[in-house]
Design an enzyme around this catalytic site. Structure first.
Site, short mmCIF file in Angstrom:
data_model
loop_
_atom_site.label_atom_id
_atom_site.label_comp_id
_atom_site.label_asym_id
_atom_site.label_seq_id
_atom_site.Cartn_x
_atom_site.Cartn_y
_atom_site.Cartn_z
N PRO A 24 0.82 -1.22 0.00
CA PRO A 24 0.00 0.00 0.00
C PRO A 24 0.85 1.28 0.00
CG PRO A 24 -0.90 -1.58 1.56
CD PRO A 24 0.39 -2.17 1.05
N ARG A 76 -18.62 1.07 -41.92
CA ARG A 76 -19.47 2.18 -41.47
C ARG A 76 -19.45 3.32 -42.49
NH1 ARG A 76 -23.44 3.88 -37.85
NH2 ARG A 76 -23.07 6.06 -37.24
N GLU A 135 4.88 -3.04 -14.08
CA GLU A 135 6.25 -3.52 -14.39
C GLU A 135 7.25 -2.36 -14.33
OE1 GLU A 135 6.00 -6.64 -14.46
OE2 GLU A 135 3.92 -6.76 -15.07
#
Ligand SMILES: Cc1cc2nc3c(=O)[nH]c(=O)nc-3n(C[C@H](O)[C@H](O)[C@H](O)COP(=O)(O)OP(=O)(O)OC[C@H]3O[C@@H](n4cnc5c(N)ncnc54)[C@H](O)[C@@H]3O)c2cc1C
Lengths: 95, 390
Positions: free
Chosen positions: B124, B261, B358
């Site tokens: 934490p 589209r 990472e």
């Protein structure tokens, strides 16, 4: 800057790796002056990748695997120490 | 390994991932967990320990094959990729820093997926500043008592063993393997995360968890600088390639959507501003692909500078993946904002995470600058010598 003394002054191999180590380190440290006994981890310019890179450098140069019992950072603190470590590791091949 | 072997390995990973329906992958993300049968399919796939040598139950794949496998996982689901990543990091720590006995004991079960690993470094109060971690290992007659809290630990809720980082009484950093059925361990899944929602990211509480001394991985004092650094190096390669796969999915979906589209009487893809977005996406992908492959190739040949190439690839691939996903949502319009109607909504959320894990991208920047400056000083010196003829 701290200096560290050679961990193993009575080297087993007659090959001197200091110049090779210096050339490798200059990749990272550039122009800064540092002696064979300077603690490179305290130079302040090496990154957190350095320990890994040094182990790989030794492994590649000697075609060996550095085993976990040798993975003591103190073996990699200065050019002199890496040289001593490499001579020690290279020794069986030179017997 | 040859190019055709790389292609065959990639295909093997693609086949496994094709067995998961896109609608199911989206549903796991919404449900914020992975069904047990999917974990079992992954475990039994034989693809969780590919980079481990065959003597330890792996496949002996090189870093390029491993990277391409990660790209396939990333292309399907960044949550699945993160599970593969942390499991691989645990194996890599044992491979690099374990003793022969530890490699023999732990690697086969991890490599064949019968045991799953998770990587527990962050706490934490200590993230980027990992050397500050406060988890303690106190020597006792049975080995060590591990106590402390970990947070944001991917796949901890399903893992069988955690690679936990902490400090001995003398303050030296160490890593240890902590089976998840150890008494005193509590794992609580975290909900409501932006991304990696099916990866079962969890919080961990350890209270006097006893482990044998034989579970200490690496030398005392080398826990962060070598054990974690080595594992994170492989983790960065996995994430970089995963980003590459995710970018590929984003580009492919955008091209398909823009072709189908129609607005203002013609397909979106005919509008030059849409082409500009596609061009930027394609260029990012191509550049990231070169950096990722370069890093994997350097790693395969054991180049001591490979870790630097990997940090660069992770930094570039994650940053550009976020941009590519952003553009992909833009090309899709409202459809790109709906999990029910597009995949890019999920990639947009998931890829942001890759800039933080990472080693956050600020940590990559610091490494790249510190590690890379000397190279340019040296090349400038060489040029000067050439000019002065010395
Ligand atoms: C989905 C997810 C999965 C994760 N999985 C795992 C896992 O499996 N195992 C594990 O151990 N951890 C895991 N983490 C944690 C992750 O590794 C950390 O979040 C990361 O290391 C950053 O730490 P932090 O979040 O505490 O941020 P902090 O370190 O508090 O940093 C906050 C911000 O400040 C920046 N910053 C910090 N220091 C500096 C500095 N010196 N200079 C400039 N900028 C700085 C950081 O880059 C960041 O942007 C995960 C996180 C997430 C979100």
């Amino acid at each position: 800057m701290n200096t560290v003394t050679n961990a193993n002054p009575i080297s087993n191999s007659s090959v001197d790796y200091r110049q090779d180590i210096r050339s490798f380190l200059e990749h990272f440290i550039g122009e800064e002056d540092f002696s064979d006994d300077d603690d490179i981890f305290e130079l302040g310019l090496v990154s957190s990748l350095m320990a890994m890179q040094l182990v790989l450098f030794v492994e590649k140069a000697l075609s060996i695997r550095v085993e976990s019992e040798d993975l003591n950072l103190d073996n990699f603190r200065s050019i002199a120490r890496i040289d001593a470590f490499m001579r020690d590791k290279a020794a069986p091949a030179h017997d | 390994m040859t190019e055709s072997e790389h292609i065959a390995h990639r295909l093997e990973a693609a086949q496994l991932l094709a067995s998961f329906a896109p609608a199911d992958i989206a549903a796991w993300d919404q449900a914020e967990s992975l069904p047990e049968e999917v974990s079992m399919t992954l475990a039994r796939s034989g693809l969780l320990g590919t980079f481990i040598d065959t003597g330890h139950g792996g496949r002996g794949w090189d870093a390029v094959s491993f990277g391409l496998l990660c790209a396939e996982f990333g292309q399907a689901s960044m949550s699945l990729l993160s599970i593969v990543t942390v499991h691989s990091m645990v194996m890599e720590a044992i491979r690099l820093s374990g003793t022969q006995q530890q490699r023999d004991e732990w690697l086969p079960a991890l490599a064949d997926g019968s045991k799953m690993g998770a990587f527990a470094l962050t706490e934490p109060d200590f993230g980027s500043d990992a050397t500050g971690i406060q988890t303690t290992l106190v020597a006792c007659s049975e080995g060590y008592r591990v106590s402390g809290r970990k947070k944001w630990i991917s796949h901890a809720a399903r893992a069988d063993v955690l690679l936990v980082f902490g400090k001995l009484e003398d303050g030296s950093a160490v890593a240890c393997l902590l089976p998840t059925d150890t008494k005193g361990l509590r794992v609580t899944p975290m909900r409501g995360l932006l991304g990696f929602r099916a990866a079962m990211v969890s919080e961990i509480e350890m209270q006097d968890c006893v482990i044998p001394a034989a579970n200490l991985i690496g030398r005392k004092g080398a826990g962060i600088s070598y054990v974690a650094a080595g594992a994170l190096d492989l983790g960065r390669l996995a994430i970089a390639f995963g980003c590459l796969g995710a970018m590929e999915a984003c580009v492919a979906d955008s091209v398909a959507y823009a072709t189908k589209r129609k607005q203002f009487g013609q397909a979106l893809v005919k509008h030059q501003l849409i082409q500009k977005m596609l061009a930027d996406m394609i260029t990012s992908y191509k550049a990231a692909e070169r950096l990722c492959l370069h890093a994997a190739e350097r790693r395969t040949v054991g180049d001591p500078l490979a870790a630097m190439a990997t940090a660069t690839a992770k930094y570039f691939a994650s940053t550009h993946a976020v941009t590519v996903a952003n553009l992909a949502v833009q090309v899709h319009g409202a459809v790109g904002c709906s999990a029910a109607e597009s995949r890019v909504e999920r990639f947009y959320r998931d890829l942001k995470i890759t800039e933080i894990i990472e080693g956050s991208n600020q940590m990559q920047q610091i490494m790249i600058a510190q590690n890379g400056m000397g190279e340019f000083v040296q090349s400038a010196l060489k040029r000067k010598r050439l000019q002065t003829g010395q």
